[in-house]
Design a protein around this motif. Sequence first.
Motif, PDB file in Angstrom:
ATOM      1  N   UNK A   1      76.193 -36.209  72.398  1.00 60.10           N
ATOM      2  CA  UNK A   1      77.303 -36.858  71.702  1.00 60.10           C
ATOM      3  C   UNK A   1      78.275 -37.132  72.676  1.00 60.10           C
ATOM      4  N   UNK A   2      78.644 -36.409  73.529  1.00 58.86           N
ATOM      5  CA  UNK A   2      79.642 -36.724  74.519  1.00 58.86           C
ATOM      6  C   UNK A   2      79.216 -37.945  75.400  1.00 58.86           C
ATOM      7  N   UNK A   3      78.062 -37.907  75.825  1.00 62.03           N
ATOM      8  CA  UNK A   3      77.526 -38.823  76.811  1.00 62.03           C
ATOM      9  C   UNK A   3      77.510 -40.286  76.138  1.00 62.03           C
ATOM     10  N   UNK A   4      76.919 -40.252  74.806  1.00 60.90           N
ATOM     11  CA  UNK A   4      76.769 -41.243  73.992  1.00 60.90           C
ATOM     12  C   UNK A   4      78.405 -42.199  73.856  1.00 60.90           C
ATOM     13  N   UNK A   5      79.465 -41.185  73.700  1.00 61.99           N
ATOM     14  CA  UNK A   5      80.712 -41.749  73.619  1.00 61.99           C
ATOM     15  C   UNK A   5      81.261 -42.243  74.901  1.00 61.99           C
ATOM     16  N   UNK A   6      80.780 -41.805  76.044  1.00 63.79           N
ATOM     17  CA  UNK A   6      81.147 -42.194  77.253  1.00 63.79           C
ATOM     18  C   UNK A   6      80.558 -43.603  77.728  1.00 63.79           C
ATOM     19  N   UNK A   7      79.375 -43.845  77.110  1.00 62.11           N
ATOM     20  CA  UNK A   7      78.568 -45.106  77.172  1.00 62.11           C
ATOM     21  C   UNK A   7      79.360 -46.180  76.171  1.00 62.11           C
ATOM     22  N   UNK A   8      79.893 -45.542  75.081  1.00 61.20           N
ATOM     23  CA  UNK A   8      80.668 -46.514  74.227  1.00 61.20           C
ATOM     24  C   UNK A   8      82.202 -46.665  74.740  1.00 61.20           C
ATOM     25  N   UNK A   9      82.552 -46.016  75.923  1.00 63.93           N
ATOM     26  CA  UNK A   9      83.670 -46.195  76.342  1.00 63.93           C
ATOM     27  C   UNK A   9      85.084 -45.432  75.730  1.00 63.93           C
TER      28      UNK A   9
END
Length: 570
Positions: free
Chosen positions: A494-502
């Motif tokens: 979930x954290x890595x996804x939000x990193x990809x989302x900026x």
Amino acid sequence: MLPGLVLAALLVACNGLFGTARNGVDFASNDLRTSHSPLPQASEYVYLVLSAEIAGQRGDYAGALEHYLEAAKLTPDPKVAERATQIALYAKNLGSAAEAAALWSQRDPSNTAPKRISAILNLKQGNLEQGVAQLRTLLSLPSVDVESTLIELVKMLDGELSKEDGLRVMKSLQEAFPHVAEVHFAYALLATNKGEYALALDQTQKALSMQPRWSRAQLLQAQLMSQMGDSESARDIIRKAVSRDPANDRLRLILAQFLTKTGDLRGAERELKGVLSRDPGNDDARFGLAVLLLETGKEDSARAELRKLLGTEKWRGQASFYLGLLELRQNHLPEALVFFDSVDSGPSEFDARVNAVTVLVSLGRVDEARGRLSELRQRFPNESLRLYLVEADLLVKRKEPQAAFDLLTSALAEDPGRAELLYSRALIADQLGRADLLEADLRAVIEKSPNDANALNALGFTLADRNLRLDEAKSLIARAMQLKPNDPAVMDSWGWLHYRLGKLDVALDYLERAHRLFKDPEIAAHLGEVLWESGRREEARRVWRGALSKDPEHREMQRIRSKYREAFLR
């Protein structure tokens, strides 16, 4: 082959027929002599018996049964009807067994065995009222062993009748014999087996009101209270039973079990040692003590007790298994292997053999370990899934992902669509750079098990990591979060996804929480990268250094070292 009579001689009139035992049923003492009553028409009787025997020798059980049943109708000798009953039961012909048992009972009215068989057969065939009526008659006979008859009945009801019908039969008997403790106890046993604990406890208490010192009923009462969550009351019941019968070592062993369950390990050890002081040959107590000593860290004492059990037939296998674990714990690998390999039967055999494989790997004998895993799959087919996964993990650790992938592909040919195999192969496909296979296998798992949080998370993370279809990735990981909200692997995704989302703040929040729960190098790699990109470079270095000290060869940390070279220059 059907048990049969070897006719040593065929004598007409009073001499009768003599037989010996064959495979399965013992007829050594069940001859067909007719000393108490004359033979019927000799030629017809002899023809039927001979025909039955010949049919049995040829494996024609139906023919053997038909002829013996006809012979039983011709003679008043109960031995012939008994023989017909045994053959019918062996052939699982319940209708003929009931007919033969009825003949047997008519010819030997004082014998309770055919009455018990008739009652049970009626129950098996769904004739509940008739079966219960026969049981009432049987239990009223002064010669019947009430307790053993009821225990046999409970086993049959538990295994062959529905829960409702079984309990209905026992309720009818309890109503017919309200003042017989054994009936209440049998009703309680069946109710326990069927998960009706409140009913079982009520019936046990009724049995104990009639026989307050009945230790077997007290043990059942304690077991029920324990299953209902009242371990302390269960322990107190056993303590009282022990105080009334202090020389009963079986009760003391059960008390030790309850003390262990409630955390009183010192009390349990005291009881077990007390039993052994009175009876040094009580191997059950010795094994219980050895396991307890292991749990409390007294390894030398445990080893001494286990070695004493190596000479016993009952506990040799489990003693060897635990001795193997002790040697493994101290990294005495050759000694551990000897103990594990000596376990060739019993409840610990499978675990011993799997541990032996682990030892072989540690000794560098990997090919031998793989050979044993293959043999184990043949010997324990029900454990083949677990064994395939063990071998695949072994190959991955040897850095042979292609061999692991091929192994799991072979396993899937045997067991197509098995979710555990697909999931494991997907993770290995990721190592091989086969993103197409990874995605296909994970989607197959999710199609079969839409709430498989691990597969949802793995597919969502894969998409996020490749920066593809982030909306779908978010949906997948969100579903995994609902199923496993506190799982650090899902938090990391979930954290890595939000990193990809900026969204760096959200990403840091979840990655830091995941890292606090589980100091995994992959989570550390992600957390460090987001810290670095957020300008918190010293914190990133600290996190990365910690991960490298644990696993310098980790794939994600190698990626980080390549991408952020400047972070590792000082």
